[in-house]
Design a protein around this motif. Sequence first.
Motif, PDB file in Angstrom:
ATOM      1  N   LEU A  82      12.384   8.710  -7.551  1.00 42.12           N
ATOM      2  CA  LEU A  82      11.405   8.262  -8.533  1.00 42.12           C
ATOM      3  C   LEU A  82      11.910   8.658  -9.914  1.00 42.12           C
ATOM      4  N   PRO A  83      12.413   7.704 -10.672  1.00 45.62           N
ATOM      5  CA  PRO A  83      12.919   8.021 -12.010  1.00 45.62           C
ATOM      6  C   PRO A  83      11.813   8.613 -12.888  1.00 45.62           C
ATOM      7  N   PRO A  84      12.161   9.496 -13.799  1.00 49.78           N
ATOM      8  CA  PRO A  84      11.140  10.146 -14.624  1.00 49.78           C
ATOM      9  C   PRO A  84      10.317   9.174 -15.448  1.00 49.78           C
ATOM     10  N   GLU A  85      10.927   8.056 -15.875  1.00 50.37           N
ATOM     11  CA  GLU A  85      10.164   7.114 -16.693  1.00 50.37           C
ATOM     12  C   GLU A  85       9.008   6.481 -15.917  1.00 50.37           C
ATOM     13  N   CYS A  86       9.190   6.273 -14.602  1.00 50.53           N
ATOM     14  CA  CYS A  86       8.084   5.716 -13.812  1.00 50.53           C
ATOM     15  C   CYS A  86       6.999   6.773 -13.604  1.00 50.53           C
ATOM     16  N   LEU A  87       7.402   8.015 -13.436  1.00 48.91           N
ATOM     17  CA  LEU A  87       6.414   9.075 -13.246  1.00 48.91           C
ATOM     18  C   LEU A  87       5.571   9.274 -14.503  1.00 48.91           C
ATOM     19  N   ASP A  88       6.163   9.083 -15.665  1.00 42.53           N
ATOM     20  CA  ASP A  88       5.413   9.191 -16.908  1.00 42.53           C
ATOM     21  C   ASP A  88       4.321   8.130 -16.986  1.00 42.53           C
ATOM     22  N   VAL A  89       4.629   6.927 -16.503  1.00 41.94           N
ATOM     23  CA  VAL A  89       3.636   5.855 -16.521  1.00 41.94           C
ATOM     24  C   VAL A  89       2.552   6.106 -15.477  1.00 41.94           C
ATOM     25  N   LEU A  90       2.960   6.423 -14.249  1.00 47.02           N
ATOM     26  CA  LEU A  90       1.992   6.593 -13.167  1.00 47.02           C
ATOM     27  C   LEU A  90       1.117   7.836 -13.346  1.00 47.02           C
ATOM     28  N   ALA A  91       1.554   8.757 -14.175  1.00 47.76           N
ATOM     29  CA  ALA A  91       0.731   9.939 -14.428  1.00 47.76           C
ATOM     30  C   ALA A  91      -0.616   9.566 -15.029  1.00 47.76           C
ATOM     31  N   ASP A  92      -0.703   8.376 -15.612  1.00 49.67           N
ATOM     32  CA  ASP A  92      -1.952   7.937 -16.223  1.00 49.67           C
ATOM     33  C   ASP A  92      -2.805   7.097 -15.285  1.00 49.67           C
ATOM     34  N   ALA A  93      -2.374   6.925 -14.034  1.00 49.02           N
ATOM     35  CA  ALA A  93      -3.216   6.222 -13.060  1.00 49.02           C
ATOM     36  C   ALA A  93      -4.461   7.063 -12.776  1.00 49.02           C
ATOM     37  N   ARG A  94      -5.633   6.436 -12.854  1.00 48.54           N
ATOM     38  CA  ARG A  94      -6.892   7.171 -12.746  1.00 48.54           C
ATOM     39  C   ARG A  94      -7.069   7.815 -11.381  1.00 48.54           C
ATOM     40  N   ALA A  95      -6.660   7.133 -10.342  1.00 45.47           N
ATOM     41  CA  ALA A  95      -6.855   7.639  -8.980  1.00 45.47           C
ATOM     42  C   ALA A  95      -5.599   7.360  -8.164  1.00 45.47           C
ATOM     43  N   LEU A  96      -4.512   8.028  -8.559  1.00 45.01           N
ATOM     44  CA  LEU A  96      -3.225   7.811  -7.907  1.00 45.01           C
ATOM     45  C   LEU A  96      -3.218   8.449  -6.517  1.00 45.01           C
ATOM     46  N   ARG A  97      -2.737   7.687  -5.544  1.00 44.49           N
ATOM     47  CA  ARG A  97      -2.613   8.187  -4.178  1.00 44.49           C
ATOM     48  C   ARG A  97      -1.263   7.717  -3.623  1.00 44.49           C
ATOM     49  N   TRP A  98      -0.384   8.651  -3.287  1.00 44.15           N
ATOM     50  CA  TRP A  98       0.913   8.293  -2.724  1.00 44.15           C
ATOM     51  C   TRP A  98       0.751   7.982  -1.241  1.00 44.15           C
ATOM     52  N   VAL A  99       1.315   6.844  -0.822  1.00 46.99           N
ATOM     53  CA  VAL A  99       1.199   6.425   0.571  1.00 46.99           C
ATOM     54  C   VAL A  99       2.586   6.190   1.142  1.00 46.99           C
ATOM     55  N   GLU A 100       2.660   6.195   2.457  1.00 51.16           N
ATOM     56  CA  GLU A 100       3.920   5.922   3.143  1.00 51.16           C
ATOM     57  C   GLU A 100       4.183   4.412   3.169  1.00 51.16           C
ATOM     58  N   ALA A 101       5.255   4.007   3.831  1.00 52.62           N
ATOM     59  CA  ALA A 101       5.614   2.594   3.856  1.00 52.62           C
ATOM     60  C   ALA A 101       4.484   1.754   4.433  1.00 52.62           C
ATOM     61  N   VAL A 102       4.126   0.697   3.718  1.00 56.99           N
ATOM     62  CA  VAL A 102       3.061  -0.202   4.162  1.00 56.99           C
ATOM     63  C   VAL A 102       3.709  -1.308   4.977  1.00 56.99           C
ATOM     64  N   ILE A 103       3.910  -1.039   6.242  1.00 56.30           N
ATOM     65  CA  ILE A 103       4.590  -1.986   7.130  1.00 56.30           C
ATOM     66  C   ILE A 103       3.891  -1.998   8.478  1.00 56.30           C
ATOM     67  N   ALA A 104       4.217  -3.023   9.251  1.00 57.64           N
ATOM     68  CA  ALA A 104       3.724  -3.117  10.633  1.00 57.64           C
ATOM     69  C   ALA A 104       4.869  -3.582  11.504  1.00 57.64           C
ATOM     70  N   GLY A 105       4.790  -3.284  12.784  1.00 62.71           N
ATOM     71  CA  GLY A 105       5.783  -3.742  13.741  1.00 62.71           C
ATOM     72  C   GLY A 105       5.149  -4.705  14.719  1.00 62.71           C
ATOM     73  N   PRO A 106       5.944  -5.432  15.506  1.00 61.75           N
ATOM     74  CA  PRO A 106       5.381  -6.339  16.492  1.00 61.75           C
ATOM     75  C   PRO A 106       4.589  -5.562  17.532  1.00 61.75           C
ATOM     76  N   ARG A 107       3.292  -5.884  17.625  1.00 64.41           N
ATOM     77  CA  ARG A 107       2.401  -5.216  18.588  1.00 64.41           C
ATOM     78  C   ARG A 107       2.405  -3.694  18.388  1.00 64.41           C
ATOM     79  N   ALA A 108       2.663  -3.269  17.160  1.00 60.87           N
ATOM     80  CA  ALA A 108       2.636  -1.842  16.803  1.00 60.87           C
ATOM     81  C   ALA A 108       3.377  -0.978  17.817  1.00 60.87           C
ATOM     82  N   PRO A 109       4.700  -1.142  17.964  1.00 64.45           N
ATOM     83  CA  PRO A 109       5.453  -0.386  18.957  1.00 64.45           C
ATOM     84  C   PRO A 109       5.506   1.088  18.620  1.00 64.45           C
ATOM     85  N   GLU A 110       5.770   1.891  19.619  1.00 62.18           N
ATOM     86  CA  GLU A 110       5.989   3.311  19.366  1.00 62.18           C
ATOM     87  C   GLU A 110       7.276   3.476  18.564  1.00 62.18           C
ATOM     88  N   PRO A 111       7.293   4.325  17.541  1.00 61.13           N
ATOM     89  CA  PRO A 111       8.515   4.498  16.756  1.00 61.13           C
ATOM     90  C   PRO A 111       9.643   5.077  17.597  1.00 61.13           C
TER      91      PRO A 111
END
Length: 417
Positions: free
Chosen positions: A151-180
């Motif tokens: 995460l480059p510092p310039e992006c963190l400077d911008v996102l620091a002003d997000a009112r309700a910032l929540r970091w999430v993991e990869a937003v992905i799905a697999g076929p029939r939700a297989p076991e990893p």
Amino acid sequence: MSSDLTAHSDNHLSQSGPATVALVGAEFGWGSSGKLSAVLSALRERPAPPLRFVGLASGLGRPLLAEHAVDAWHDLPDDPGRLAPAVREFVRSQGVRAAVVVLDGAAAAALLAAGVPTVFVDSLPFLWSEGDRAALPLDATVYCAQKSVELPPECLDVLADARALRWVEAVIAGPRAPEPAPAGARRSTGRPYRRALVSLGGLRAPKLGDPGHYPSLVVPAALEALAAHGVEEVHIAGNLPADLAGRLVDASIAPPRTTTGALGHGAFLERLADSDVLLTSPGLTTLLEAGGLRVPTVCLPPQNLSQIFNGRYHSQALGAPLRVLWPKDVLVEDGALALRSEGEDNALELIYDSIGRAAVGDDHRAVRTALRDGVLAALHRSTGVDDWGALTTTIGTGGAAQVADALLGVLSTPEPS
């Protein structure tokens, strides 16, 4: 998009019925719709109040969401000045209670201004600098930023002003939700590649001139390299025009069984899971989905700014140079990256113009040859990778469930009286 707000269904529910949730994906590629699909799948797996879904804009990605119960799709006006009143009418007529928006900052801002609690999903937080601040809905009810390798510092400077910032993991799905697969599992187990999938996205970006320039250079090069590597069967998927895909397949250089055609999200994941190797323009959702399935993956040359970052992060996580670069007389990546401080659009203009000139220039055959050699070299290097899930493991795979939980949290908040 049409000039007026138009509905593709007249199905309306009373306020006493299920809570109505608006869905919006950026009109850029298919990644946004893939994320919406993953969130909808996650919602089906959790205890939730009755929900009704209506789609807004997202014209490019609607086919990917056909497997989900979306009551109606609505277009938005092309004129930005008419966006806000059109969204207000959409919210009023549909009784919208909340919204999930992926990467469409303007739509998210309009929904928030109309009083709709909005969960904004930012899958490219590493991309932003001060020049992008005005385009980001930093006052979103929940701002879900997807984790990244760096995460480059310039992006963190911008996102620091997000009112309700929540970091999430990869937003992905697999076929029939297989076991990893277990960490360190090797997909290919040393066997040669015989079935390949080629995926191209981002070809309908709003400011992209001719969507045929990129595939006209990359597809023939990829097919020739795959054939030289011993691949016997390949399918070309993505949002490229159907007539163009067929014209780019030269039987004299392509693998013997080469097919083309767009795939819905579920069908794409199933095809991906059944492939020995993936060649893809480096969209982040596709790279993460392939990593979740442990499919060997080579990044084709980038076609926009985010794909430069994505390809670099992919190779960095996997510990091998698995991406194909443009010849230096076509595009020098650092030159494009230097322009991002003025906003993404400035960098995109350079990238699009560079690819366009290469596609129509007298030396386009030499560019194809260089790309073919680059793909073939990356395929050879890929045989030394031990853990194809490294990028996905670094970021995590629980993002769809986390966004779904954010939405349910918003819906559980009493409406203001």
